[in-house]
Design a protein around this motif. Structure first.
Motif, PDB file in Angstrom:
ATOM      1  N   MET A  50       0.832  -1.208   0.000  1.00 43.86           N
ATOM      2  CA  MET A  50       0.000   0.000   0.000  1.00 43.86           C
ATOM      3  C   MET A  50       0.862   1.252   0.000  1.00 43.86           C
ATOM      4  SD  MET A  50      -3.259  -0.754   2.496  1.00 43.86           S
ATOM      5  CE  MET A  50      -2.506  -1.738   3.784  1.00 43.86           C
ATOM      6  N   LEU A  51       1.896   1.258   0.820  1.00 44.57           N
ATOM      7  CA  LEU A  51       2.744   2.449   0.928  1.00 44.57           C
ATOM      8  C   LEU A  51       3.513   2.705  -0.362  1.00 44.57           C
ATOM      9  CD1 LEU A  51       4.055   1.968   4.569  1.00 44.57           C
ATOM     10  CD2 LEU A  51       2.280   3.555   3.782  1.00 44.57           C
ATOM     11  N   ILE A  52       4.083   1.656  -0.927  1.00 46.21           N
ATOM     12  CA  ILE A  52       4.804   1.819  -2.194  1.00 46.21           C
ATOM     13  C   ILE A  52       3.833   2.234  -3.293  1.00 46.21           C
ATOM     14  CG2 ILE A  52       6.057   0.582  -4.009  1.00 46.21           C
ATOM     15  CD1 ILE A  52       7.417  -1.018  -1.751  1.00 46.21           C
ATOM     16  N   GLY A  53       2.635   1.656  -3.267  1.00 49.91           N
ATOM     17  CA  GLY A  53       1.631   2.008  -4.275  1.00 49.91           C
ATOM     18  C   GLY A  53       1.274   3.475  -4.232  1.00 49.91           C
ATOM     19  N   PHE A  62       3.102   5.927  -3.131  1.00 49.51           N
ATOM     20  CA  PHE A  62       4.276   6.682  -3.552  1.00 49.51           C
ATOM     21  C   PHE A  62       4.439   6.632  -5.071  1.00 49.51           C
ATOM     22  CE2 PHE A  62       8.902   7.164  -4.052  1.00 49.51           C
ATOM     23  CZ  PHE A  62       9.109   8.319  -3.317  1.00 49.51           C
ATOM     24  N   ALA A  63       4.310   5.427  -5.633  1.00 45.58           N
ATOM     25  CA  ALA A  63       4.556   5.236  -7.063  1.00 45.58           C
ATOM     26  C   ALA A  63       3.407   5.709  -7.942  1.00 45.58           C
ATOM     27  CB  ALA A  63       4.836   3.764  -7.334  1.00 45.58           C
ATOM     28  N   ALA A  64       2.177   5.501  -7.498  1.00 44.96           N
ATOM     29  CA  ALA A  64       1.025   5.782  -8.355  1.00 44.96           C
ATOM     30  C   ALA A  64       0.633   7.247  -8.394  1.00 44.96           C
ATOM     31  CB  ALA A  64      -0.167   4.949  -7.908  1.00 44.96           C
ATOM     32  N   ARG A  65       1.062   8.028  -7.448  1.00 51.69           N
ATOM     33  CA  ARG A  65       0.660   9.433  -7.396  1.00 51.69           C
ATOM     34  C   ARG A  65       0.979  10.149  -8.709  1.00 51.69           C
ATOM     35  NH1 ARG A  65      -2.418  13.612  -5.275  1.00 51.69           N
ATOM     36  NH2 ARG A  65      -1.126  15.374  -4.792  1.00 51.69           N
ATOM     37  N   THR A  66       2.178   9.984  -9.213  1.00 55.40           N
ATOM     38  CA  THR A  66       2.569  10.647 -10.459  1.00 55.40           C
ATOM     39  C   THR A  66       1.833  10.060 -11.647  1.00 55.40           C
ATOM     40  OG1 THR A  66       4.736  11.071  -9.509  1.00 55.40           O
ATOM     41  CG2 THR A  66       4.541  11.298 -11.882  1.00 55.40           C
ATOM     42  N   LEU A  67       1.688   8.747 -11.643  1.00 54.26           N
ATOM     43  CA  LEU A  67       1.037   8.068 -12.757  1.00 54.26           C
ATOM     44  C   LEU A  67      -0.433   8.457 -12.880  1.00 54.26           C
ATOM     45  CD1 LEU A  67       1.446   5.853 -14.920  1.00 54.26           C
ATOM     46  CD2 LEU A  67       0.667   4.222 -13.210  1.00 54.26           C
ATOM     47  N   ILE A  68      -1.139   8.495 -11.776  1.00 57.41           N
ATOM     48  CA  ILE A  68      -2.578   8.749 -11.804  1.00 57.41           C
ATOM     49  C   ILE A  68      -2.910  10.233 -11.829  1.00 57.41           C
ATOM     50  CG2 ILE A  68      -4.718   8.486 -10.477  1.00 57.41           C
ATOM     51  CD1 ILE A  68      -3.530   5.786  -9.496  1.00 57.41           C
ATOM     52  N   ASP A  69      -2.246  11.003 -10.966  1.00 52.89           N
ATOM     53  CA  ASP A  69      -2.590  12.420 -10.815  1.00 52.89           C
ATOM     54  C   ASP A  69      -1.641  13.374 -11.523  1.00 52.89           C
ATOM     55  OD1 ASP A  69      -4.713  11.691  -9.132  1.00 52.89           O
ATOM     56  OD2 ASP A  69      -3.379  11.644  -7.394  1.00 52.89           O
ATOM     57  N   ASP A  70      -0.579  12.843 -12.115  1.00 51.58           N
ATOM     58  CA  ASP A  70       0.453  13.658 -12.747  1.00 51.58           C
ATOM     59  C   ASP A  70       1.027  14.676 -11.756  1.00 51.58           C
ATOM     60  OD1 ASP A  70       2.145  14.246 -14.840  1.00 51.58           O
ATOM     61  OD2 ASP A  70       0.837  15.821 -15.648  1.00 51.58           O
ATOM     62  N   THR A 129       3.514  14.082  -2.017  1.00 56.68           N
ATOM     63  CA  THR A 129       3.853  15.148  -1.065  1.00 56.68           C
ATOM     64  C   THR A 129       3.572  14.640   0.342  1.00 56.68           C
ATOM     65  OG1 THR A 129       1.616  16.057  -1.094  1.00 56.68           O
ATOM     66  CG2 THR A 129       3.193  16.970  -2.711  1.00 56.68           C
ATOM     67  N   GLN A 130       4.078  15.357   1.322  1.00 61.36           N
ATOM     68  CA  GLN A 130       3.796  14.986   2.705  1.00 61.36           C
ATOM     69  C   GLN A 130       2.295  14.962   2.964  1.00 61.36           C
ATOM     70  OE1 GLN A 130       5.894  17.892   5.062  1.00 61.36           O
ATOM     71  NE2 GLN A 130       7.789  16.706   5.049  1.00 61.36           N
ATOM     72  N   ASP A 131       1.595  16.003   2.524  1.00 65.64           N
ATOM     73  CA  ASP A 131       0.144  16.078   2.750  1.00 65.64           C
ATOM     74  C   ASP A 131      -0.578  14.895   2.097  1.00 65.64           C
ATOM     75  OD1 ASP A 131       0.380  18.396   4.219  1.00 65.64           O
ATOM     76  OD2 ASP A 131      -0.177  19.720   2.557  1.00 65.64           O
ATOM     77  N   PHE A 132      -0.200  14.566   0.870  1.00 64.23           N
ATOM     78  CA  PHE A 132      -0.821  13.441   0.183  1.00 64.23           C
ATOM     79  C   PHE A 132      -0.581  12.144   0.945  1.00 64.23           C
ATOM     80  CE2 PHE A 132      -0.318   9.772  -2.630  1.00 64.23           C
ATOM     81  CZ  PHE A 132      -1.600   9.674  -3.137  1.00 64.23           C
ATOM     82  N   LEU A 133       0.663  11.899   1.369  1.00 57.73           N
ATOM     83  CA  LEU A 133       0.981  10.652   2.047  1.00 57.73           C
ATOM     84  C   LEU A 133       0.273  10.535   3.399  1.00 57.73           C
ATOM     85  CD1 LEU A 133       4.765  10.344   1.143  1.00 57.73           C
ATOM     86  CD2 LEU A 133       2.843   9.079   0.157  1.00 57.73           C
ATOM     87  N   VAL A 182      -4.555   3.228   4.545  1.00 53.55           N
ATOM     88  CA  VAL A 182      -3.746   2.258   5.292  1.00 53.55           C
ATOM     89  C   VAL A 182      -4.342   1.976   6.665  1.00 53.55           C
ATOM     90  CG1 VAL A 182      -1.456   1.744   6.213  1.00 53.55           C
ATOM     91  CG2 VAL A 182      -1.663   2.958   4.030  1.00 53.55           C
ATOM     92  N   LEU A 183      -4.598   3.023   7.436  1.00 48.57           N
ATOM     93  CA  LEU A 183      -5.114   2.811   8.793  1.00 48.57           C
ATOM     94  C   LEU A 183      -6.493   2.144   8.819  1.00 48.57           C
ATOM     95  CD1 LEU A 183      -3.758   6.018  10.542  1.00 48.57           C
ATOM     96  CD2 LEU A 183      -2.866   3.686  10.692  1.00 48.57           C
TER      97      LEU A 183
END
Length: 196
Positions: free
Chosen positions: A161-164, A166-174, A178-182, A190-191
């Motif tokens: 989930m965490l890697i997803g 991190f990795a998908a943010r650029t792919l999906i949202d271009d 960011t800290q706020d996003f994570l 996750v929680l």
């Protein structure tokens, strides 16, 4: 690490090792994994190629050890007393500029991992497995505190989930992570998956 690997690595001072790792990551960001050569690392660091091979065995191990060394968050150092606090601490240990740079680097390496079995093996042995062990310890603390059920099946997928995220943010949202996003992702995905 094998005894021979430990013996190989003991000849370089920690300061020099840190300098070499910084240079490797700099080159990696400039040219990518496939174009990165031990000759280029030797030239950039004013080292002999023989020394690099003696110390690290090859490009894959050198690159992954550099990544591990420069990693801003050591999971073993994070224990805020709550799982939510631990995950938030992980999310804010890097500033947004560093998150963006690391995201770009990891996207490039993700492609290289599929084409280079030695890089995949080094990633698994030197980065993924140690991270999974620390993450399991973090989750076990949450179980011991009563925050997470021991039989929650989501526990096995937290790293995914965490890697997803991190990795998908650029792919999906271009957009870069960011800290706020994570932090928001941890709270929304996750929680709840962990029942927290």
């Amino acid at each position: 690490m094998t005894e021979s690997a430990a013996a190989r690595r003991s000849r370089i001072t920690p300061e020099r090792e840190s300098e070499l790792y910084g240079a490797v990551l700099g080159l990696l960001r400039e040219v990518g994994y496939d174009a990165l050569t031990m000759d280029a690392v030797a030239a950039r660091t004013r080292s002999s190629k023989a020394t690099l091979y003696r110390q690290w065995g090859g490009k894959a191990e050198l690159v992954v050890r550099a990544l591990r060394h420069e990693k801003p968050v050591n999971l073993a150092d994070v224990d805020t007393g709550t799982l939510r606090g631990d995950f938030h601490e992980l999310a804010v240990r890097q500033n947004d500029c560093q998150l963006e740079a690391d995201s770009a680097l990891m996207r490039g390496l993700a492609m290289a991992v599929h084409a280079n079995p030695d890089l995949l093996q080094a990633f698994r042995e030197l980065l993924i497995e140690p991270e999974l062990a620390e993450l399991r310890r973090m989750l076990q603390r949450a179980v011991d505190r009563g925050e997470v059920r021991a039989d929650n099946p989501a526990c096995e997928y937290v790293l995914h989930m965490l890697i997803g995220a991190f990795a998908a943010r650029t792919l999906i949202d271009d957009l870069p992570p960011t800290q706020d996003f994570l932090v928001s992702y941890v709270d929304a995905v996750v929680l709840p998956a962990l029942g927290v």
